[in-house]
Design a protein around this motif. Structure first.
Motif, PDB file in Angstrom:
ATOM      1  N   GLY A  61     -29.988  34.733  -6.213  1.00 24.08           N
ATOM      2  CA  GLY A  61     -29.999  33.591  -7.120  1.00 24.08           C
ATOM      3  C   GLY A  61     -30.595  32.387  -6.435  1.00 24.08           C
ATOM      4  N   TYR A  62     -31.664  31.845  -6.984  1.00 26.92           N
ATOM      5  CA  TYR A  62     -32.363  30.703  -6.390  1.00 26.92           C
ATOM      6  C   TYR A  62     -32.029  29.432  -7.170  1.00 26.92           C
ATOM      7  N   ASP A  63     -31.345  28.510  -6.530  1.00 26.77           N
ATOM      8  CA  ASP A  63     -30.902  27.276  -7.177  1.00 26.77           C
ATOM      9  C   ASP A  63     -31.966  26.195  -7.009  1.00 26.77           C
ATOM     10  N   VAL A  64     -32.546  25.738  -8.107  1.00 29.36           N
ATOM     11  CA  VAL A  64     -33.585  24.703  -8.027  1.00 29.36           C
ATOM     12  C   VAL A  64     -32.997  23.325  -7.766  1.00 29.36           C
ATOM     13  N   LYS A  65     -31.687  23.179  -7.880  1.00 26.90           N
ATOM     14  CA  LYS A  65     -30.988  21.904  -7.654  1.00 26.90           C
ATOM     15  C   LYS A  65     -31.520  20.822  -8.597  1.00 26.90           C
ATOM     16  N   GLN A  66     -31.420  21.112  -9.887  1.00 24.16           N
ATOM     17  CA  GLN A  66     -31.907  20.177 -10.905  1.00 24.16           C
ATOM     18  C   GLN A  66     -31.167  18.848 -10.885  1.00 24.16           C
ATOM     19  N   ALA A  67     -29.879  18.872 -10.586  1.00 23.98           N
ATOM     20  CA  ALA A  67     -29.111  17.625 -10.576  1.00 23.98           C
ATOM     21  C   ALA A  67     -29.604  16.692  -9.475  1.00 23.98           C
ATOM     22  N   GLU A  68     -29.990  17.274  -8.358  1.00 19.42           N
ATOM     23  CA  GLU A  68     -30.484  16.475  -7.232  1.00 19.42           C
ATOM     24  C   GLU A  68     -31.740  15.697  -7.614  1.00 19.42           C
ATOM     25  N   ILE A  69     -32.747  16.402  -8.144  1.00 16.60           N
ATOM     26  CA  ILE A  69     -34.000  15.719  -8.487  1.00 16.60           C
ATOM     27  C   ILE A  69     -33.832  14.879  -9.748  1.00 16.60           C
ATOM     28  N   SER A 111     -25.068  23.397 -15.325  1.00 11.04           N
ATOM     29  CA  SER A 111     -26.252  22.937 -14.588  1.00 11.04           C
ATOM     30  C   SER A 111     -27.042  21.894 -15.370  1.00 11.04           C
ATOM     31  N   ILE A 112     -27.121  22.051 -16.691  1.00  9.05           N
ATOM     32  CA  ILE A 112     -27.887  21.122 -17.531  1.00  9.05           C
ATOM     33  C   ILE A 112     -27.111  19.819 -17.723  1.00  9.05           C
ATOM     34  N   VAL A 113     -25.800  19.922 -17.906  1.00  6.45           N
ATOM     35  CA  VAL A 113     -24.953  18.735 -18.053  1.00  6.45           C
ATOM     36  C   VAL A 113     -24.920  17.938 -16.753  1.00  6.45           C
ATOM     37  N   ASN A 114     -24.797  18.635 -15.626  1.00 10.86           N
ATOM     38  CA  ASN A 114     -24.761  17.944 -14.331  1.00 10.86           C
ATOM     39  C   ASN A 114     -26.054  17.193 -14.063  1.00 10.86           C
ATOM     40  N   ALA A 115     -27.173  17.794 -14.449  1.00 14.56           N
ATOM     41  CA  ALA A 115     -28.458  17.116 -14.288  1.00 14.56           C
ATOM     42  C   ALA A 115     -28.492  15.842 -15.126  1.00 14.56           C
ATOM     43  N   GLY A 116     -27.960  15.919 -16.347  1.00 11.65           N
ATOM     44  CA  GLY A 116     -27.901  14.734 -17.198  1.00 11.65           C
ATOM     45  C   GLY A 116     -27.043  13.640 -16.606  1.00 11.65           C
TER      46      GLY A 116
END
Length: 322
Positions: free
Chosen positions: A129-137, A164-169
């Motif tokens: 599983g590769y985590d793109v770390k969307q919340a970080e960027i 993951s989508i909510v955390n990015a928001g």
């Protein structure tokens, strides 16, 4: 009796013939990839497809690719079963493939599976599983949005309301507040990455509240955001790939290298060093994996973004997972 020289010569000849036969019958690495959305969505799916094209260009006939694109969630298990039955490496693009990947991987223990956008928490001996770390960027994108907003109001539209989508928001909002503590922030979820009408509706609602810079995690739904922004004269921060200069609607891009992850999975499989398990990408893997670009940035804007990204790397700024 045969001389020692003739025996050695025969052995060398046999070895050479064996090596020649092995090379002659070497088969390409068979790669199956599931792109559940459209490969021309200007987002996650297109970036992943671009990475696949780059890998094909790099390896030529050393790899053979089978791609399944644009399917319903209900058909995901069947699509992955199809790919796993014919390929050595199977790549699921998007966290929405994760549940099906782990399910199908149990039936094909000799096949390697990689998830682009995979989350921590599950494990299997043949799944990476590769985590793109969307919340970080997204935090950095929020800072950029606050710098670019003339109204002091910004918005975010996500697709599925998953962690993951909510955390990015949430982190997009936090990044914006690091620049302007009084910024007005609107956050909405459409329940579907590809619903154009709902994305447009959500964006128009945010514009009605003053938002003039919009960020997203959408696939084809992005078309709705574009329609709303064009109608109302607002702007978008794009995702996944730097396309500055191609469309004046876009004033910045967060680079979330899903294509980079596709290439990584194929590179590792070709080298024979593919490994299962959870792996974080994000800023620590370099600008191809994660970066933030304001189109036509001032030196001050660039310096501020660079400082924020350094603080994230150094752990001075903590963000949610995702």
């Amino acid at each position: 009796m045969r001389s020692r020289r003739s025996i050695l010569k025969a052995a060398l000849l046999t070895g050479a013939l064996t090596l020649s036969a092995t090379l002659a019958h070497a088969e390409p690495l068979k790669v199956g990839i599931l792109i559940p959305g459209s490969k021309s969505d200007k987002g996650w799916m297109e970036s992943s497809y671009d990475g696949l094209m780059a890998a094909e260009k790099k390896y030529g006939d050393k790899i053979k690719v089978q791609m399944i694109e644009n399917i319903n969630y209900a058909d995901m298990d069947q699509a992955l079963t199809n790919l796993a039955s014919k390929n050595t490496l199977v790549i699921g693009v998007g966290g929405q493939t994760q549940a099906s990947v782990y399910k199908i991987a149990k039936r094909f223990p000799k096949v390697h599976f990689s998830i682009v956008g995979g989350n921590d928490g599950e494990s299997a001996p043949n799944v990476a599983g590769y985590d793109v770390k969307q919340a970080e960027i997204a935090y950095v994108a929020g800072a950029a949005a606050a710098m670019l907003s003339k109204n002091g109001a910004i918005s975010y539209v996500g697709g599925l309301e998953i962690p993951s989508i909510v955390n990015a928001g949430k982190e997009f909002g936090n990044g914006a507040k690091s620049i302007n503590p009084n910024i007005k922030y609107t956050e909405n979820y459409t329940g579907d990455f590809d619903d154009v009408a709902k994305a447009k509706e959500a964006t128009l609602a945010a514009i009605a509240q003053g938002a003039d810079i919009h960020y997203h995690i959408l696939n084809l739904g992005l078309r709705g955001m574009e329609q709303a922004a064009k109608e109302k004269g607002t702007h978008i921060i794009g995702s996944y790939t730097d396309r500055c200069g191609t469309d004046p609607l876009y004033v910045a891009y967060s680079i979330t290298g899903t294509g980079y992850q596709v290439q990584y999975a194929i590179d590792e499989a070709v080298k024979g060093s593919w490994a299962p398990g959870y792996k974080e990408f994000g800023l620590k893997m370099g600008p191809e994996a994660s970066n933030m670009v304001i189109c036509g940035a001032t030196p001050e804007q660039k310096a501020k973004l660079d400082a924020i990204m350094k603080d994230l790397l150094d752990g001075k700024i903590k963000v949610l997972k995702g």
